[in-house]
Design an enzyme around this catalytic site. Structure first.
Site, PDB file in Angstrom:
ATOM      1  N   ARG A 178     -22.414  13.971   1.563  1.00  0.00           N
ATOM      2  CA  ARG A 178     -21.946  14.483   0.272  1.00  0.00           C
ATOM      3  C   ARG A 178     -21.160  15.784   0.479  1.00  0.00           C
ATOM      4  O   ARG A 178     -20.099  16.007  -0.122  1.00  0.00           O
ATOM      5  CB  ARG A 178     -23.176  14.719  -0.616  1.00  0.00           C
ATOM      6  CG  ARG A 178     -22.928  15.214  -2.018  1.00  0.00           C
ATOM      7  CD  ARG A 178     -22.280  14.175  -2.885  1.00  0.00           C
ATOM      8  NE  ARG A 178     -20.977  14.668  -3.334  1.00  0.00           N
ATOM      9  CZ  ARG A 178     -20.090  13.943  -3.980  1.00  0.00           C
ATOM     10  NH1 ARG A 178     -20.327  12.692  -4.252  1.00  0.00           N
ATOM     11  NH2 ARG A 178     -18.943  14.450  -4.346  1.00  0.00           N
ATOM     12  N   SER A 187      -9.977  11.099  -1.653  1.00  0.00           N
ATOM     13  CA  SER A 187      -8.787  11.331  -2.463  1.00  0.00           C
ATOM     14  C   SER A 187      -8.367  12.799  -2.413  1.00  0.00           C
ATOM     15  O   SER A 187      -9.184  13.699  -2.593  1.00  0.00           O
ATOM     16  CB  SER A 187      -9.078  10.947  -3.916  1.00  0.00           C
ATOM     17  OG  SER A 187      -7.982  11.322  -4.725  1.00  0.00           O
ATOM     18  N   HIS A 227       0.781  -1.236   0.000  1.00  0.00           N
ATOM     19  CA  HIS A 227       0.000   0.000   0.000  1.00  0.00           C
ATOM     20  C   HIS A 227       0.819   1.296   0.000  1.00  0.00           C
ATOM     21  O   HIS A 227       0.287   2.364  -0.291  1.00  0.00           O
ATOM     22  CB  HIS A 227      -0.910  -0.011   1.234  1.00  0.00           C
ATOM     23  CG  HIS A 227      -2.172   0.755   1.081  1.00  0.00           C
ATOM     24  ND1 HIS A 227      -2.288   1.851   0.249  1.00  0.00           N
ATOM     25  CD2 HIS A 227      -3.390   0.605   1.646  1.00  0.00           C
ATOM     26  CE1 HIS A 227      -3.515   2.326   0.330  1.00  0.00           C
ATOM     27  NE2 HIS A 227      -4.205   1.591   1.163  1.00  0.00           N
ATOM     28  N   ASP A 274     -22.487   6.786  -3.211  1.00  0.00           N
ATOM     29  CA  ASP A 274     -21.529   6.565  -2.128  1.00  0.00           C
ATOM     30  C   ASP A 274     -22.124   6.961  -0.779  1.00  0.00           C
ATOM     31  O   ASP A 274     -22.036   6.214   0.199  1.00  0.00           O
ATOM     32  CB  ASP A 274     -20.241   7.357  -2.388  1.00  0.00           C
ATOM     33  CG  ASP A 274     -19.245   7.180  -1.257  1.00  0.00           C
ATOM     34  OD1 ASP A 274     -18.791   6.043  -1.046  1.00  0.00           O
ATOM     35  OD2 ASP A 274     -18.949   8.162  -0.549  1.00  0.00           O
ATOM     36  N   LEU A 313     -29.646  11.016  -5.373  1.00  0.00           N
ATOM     37  CA  LEU A 313     -28.791  10.896  -4.191  1.00  0.00           C
ATOM     38  C   LEU A 313     -27.442  10.312  -4.602  1.00  0.00           C
ATOM     39  O   LEU A 313     -27.369   9.482  -5.504  1.00  0.00           O
ATOM     40  CB  LEU A 313     -29.434   9.973  -3.145  1.00  0.00           C
ATOM     41  CG  LEU A 313     -30.734  10.465  -2.504  1.00  0.00           C
ATOM     42  CD1 LEU A 313     -31.375   9.356  -1.683  1.00  0.00           C
ATOM     43  CD2 LEU A 313     -30.486  11.694  -1.633  1.00  0.00           C
ATOM     44  N   SER A 314     -26.383  10.738  -3.924  1.00  0.00           N
ATOM     45  CA  SER A 314     -25.047  10.194  -4.196  1.00  0.00           C
ATOM     46  C   SER A 314     -25.004   8.718  -3.798  1.00  0.00           C
ATOM     47  O   SER A 314     -25.295   8.382  -2.647  1.00  0.00           O
ATOM     48  CB  SER A 314     -24.009  10.976  -3.380  1.00  0.00           C
ATOM     49  OG  SER A 314     -22.950  10.136  -2.981  1.00  0.00           O
TER      50      SER A 314
END
Length: 626
Positions: A504, A456, A343, A430, A427-428
């Site tokens: 969000r 990110s 990683h 995620d 809606l998102s």
């Protein structure tokens, strides 16, 4: 700790016009130099967000105590201000004030084994071969596909990815090939050989615990074709049929301090040192695995997840790995395949982009059979095993066996809907999935917990990740109301929508560099660097609770129907990763058997129910069509 990424829209390099006139070598540099630097958020803003994030997870008394500590910390002329100024100075002097610190604290100084605790695995769709020929043909095509992707890295012609119209840092792509982690007594290092005078031209292939150096380029610099690679893999397979070899690779699965000691013993011998160097320098590794014991179809996925993550133990395929290697592709005779990656070099999305490319590539038919030119025999890497090294291998085997027995992993394919449903409700996807996780956790434990979702930071030069904290007062209000009969369905819908929107909003702030987690870490590390005594806010119970992530989660979207997985980051927690496809969602959930309170299959069951209940709630109250 993987990187969240909204599905990045890939557009070609073109936002800096003079590229056509530039040499390829300056193209990447010009793109990178144009990216903004990671900001240091205002101190008060981060501390306000910190206090807000504590509300759903600590008691009122603890919160009031922490509020006092925060007020003292940010007092005018106080320690917080001094540390903030130090961070701002660091930001002016470095390319990214966080990246080196993060690499060290999150990865290189982390002493737990990389296996399970740090390195994520990926399970790819099961291939349709069931024999040795099929295994080697697929592995050959996969190798050819990675080499094809490597051309874009070498020529610096990788299409720049965009998020919300903003170009992203592409640096991680340049770290994943020809690189390897190297153990050290207190801190590891990562060696990258791709920019050396003579970049590596070989890969490592492992079969029956035996390592081979396979040159994948002809002397004129052209890559071997899949047909030619296949012939070489056959040679490797035929010259490694003995099954009594010591699994040297298993040493890399041990606790980092133990491995560092064993590593120094191992490389005292020149033969061993040359073999290790060959593995470290190789472009990537391919593991030709023995078939795992047959299990029923529903258990199959979770078994393969284990195979990708840790190899299944020293009697199965764990010795068929060099876990320090950044990229290890795994192909078994029964059609199961995937990879495990170290990683330190990169987050999930660049790895998955490479995988998407390679899996598409493996589907291409061979248009022309390539000429079978005589090729040199792949070089077998020898190891001289002394009694001391044999003893180190035995200890590593025992430790790995305990770790594997402790890991509880479940892979669930949620078939009822995918990202299509939340999108139809505006809606998102995620945020919708994260709220379902909050609901599932609350229904099991009757409380909210500190929840980590990777965000990110690739909008910034050398950006890695920050934390989206999914547990908020909005999410807690929603999950409490969901099973409360005194709350109307209409109110529940409103609370669900509000919780999703709040998540969000947090996500948007985090990817713009305005979350507080890495900022607080920076202030803490600045205090250590300045040799000042550790400020009270970092010695506080609330801080310990906030950093104890019972839910460590990551969305890693892919075009390929795959799923990533990793172990929990705390002994009494869960690791949850998901890939939302259009009409289904792939989930992996992990826990530790040594914790009586956690159970991956139970969380999966509650998560499925939460997703269905949330859909039913929204469908019973359709949005007014404007």
């Amino acid at each position: 700790m993987l990187a969240f990424a909204a599905r990045t829209v890939v557009k070609p390099l073109g936002f800096l016009k003079p590229f056509s006139l530039m040499k390829a070598s300056s193209r990447f540099k010009a793109h990178q130099d144009a990216l903004p630097r990671l900001p240091v958020p205002p101190l008060q803003q981060s501390l306000d967000h910190y206090l807000k994030a504590l509300q759903p997870i600590v008691s009122e008394e603890e919160w009031a105590h922490t509020k006092q500590l925060v007020d003292e910390f940010q007092a005018s002329g106080g320690v917080g201000e001094r540390l903030q100024k130090g961070l701002e100075r660091r930001a002016r002097k470095t390319e990214n004030w966080l990246s080196e610190w993060w690499l060290k604290t999150a990865y290189l100084q982390y002493r737990q084994p990389v296996v399970i605790y740090s390195s994520p695995g990926v399970m790819l769709p099961k291939q349709d071969f069931v024999d040795l020929q099929g295994q080697l043909r697929f592995a050959a095509k996969l190798i050819e596909g990675v080499l094809d992707f490597k051309v874009m890295i070498d020529n610096e012609t990788l299409p720049v990815e965009y998020l919300g119209g903003k170009p992203l840092c592409m640096n991680q792509y340049y770290q994943i090939l020809s690189s390897c982690r190297v153990p050290g007594p207190k801190q590891d290092t990562v060696s990258n050989f791709s920019k050396t005078k003579k970049p590596p031209t070989h890969i490592t292939v492992v079969h029956n615990y035996q390592f081979f150096e396979l040159d994948v380029y002809h002397s004129d610099g052209t890559p071997l074709t899949a047909d030619q690679i296949f012939v070489q893999l056959e040679k490797i397979w035929n010259s490694s049929l003995q099954t009594n070899k010591e699994p040297v690779g298993i040493l890399t699965s041990n606790h980092r301090n133990s491995w560092a000691k064993a590593y120094n013993t191992l490389i005292k011998d020149k033969v061993n040192r040359d073999s290790v160097r060959s593995i470290q320098k190789s472009i990537f590794t391919v593991c030709l695995d023995a078939t795992m014991p047959r299990v029923s179809e529903d258990v199959y996925r979770s078994h393969v997840a284990g195979q990708m993550l840790h190899g299944g133990g020293s009697r199965l395929n764990s010795g068929n790995r060099w876990f320090d290697k950044t990229l290890q592709f795994i192909v078994a005779e029964d059609g199961s395949c995937g990879l495990v990656y170290e990683h330190a070099a990169a987050e999930g999305p660049p790895i998955v982009t490479l995988l998407d490319y390679v899996i598409e590539y493996t589907k291409k038919p061979e248009l022309v059979r390539s000429p079978l030119v005589p090729l040199p025999m792949p070089k077998k890497l020898r190891f001289n095993i002394t009694p001391e090294i044999k003893s180190d291998i035995e200890k590593a085997k025992q430790n790995l066996s305990i770790m594997i027995q402790d890991l509880d992993i479940t892979v669930m394919v949620f078939h009822h809907f995918g990202k299509d449903f939340p999108k139809s409700e505006k809606l998102s996807p995620d945020a919708f999935i994260q709220m379902a996780l909050q609901l599932a956790y609350y229904r099991i434990y009757g409380q909210a917990c500190a929840t980590y979702e990777s965000a990110s930071l690739r909008m910034f030069h050398l950006g890695r990740t920050d934390t989206i904290r999914s547990a908020s007062m909005d999410s807690l209000t929603f999950v409490k109301a969901m099973d409360d009969s005194s709350v109307t369905e209409h109110q529940k819908v409103e609370l669900l929508r509000k919780a999703v929107q709040a998540h969000r909003g947090y996500t948007d702030r985090a990817i713009r560099g305005e979350a507080f987690d890495r900022h607080l870490l920076g202030l803490k590390l600045q205090a250590i660097e300045d040799l000042v005594s550790m400020p009270d806010i970092f010695m506080d119970t609330s801080y310990a609770i906030a950093m104890h992530f019972h839910l460590s989660t990551s969305q890693v979207p892919a075009k390929t129907d795959c799923v990533m997985f990793f172990g929990p980051v705390v002994p009494d927690g869960y690791g949850v990763c998901y890939n939302p496809m259009e009409a289904h969602i792939n989930f992996s959930l992990s826990a530790y058997n040594s914790c009586a309170e956690t159970n991956a299959a139970r969380l999966a069951h509650y998560l499925e129910k939460a997703l269905l209940d949330m859909r039913a709630l929204l469908q019973s109250h359709p949005r007014a069509k404007l």
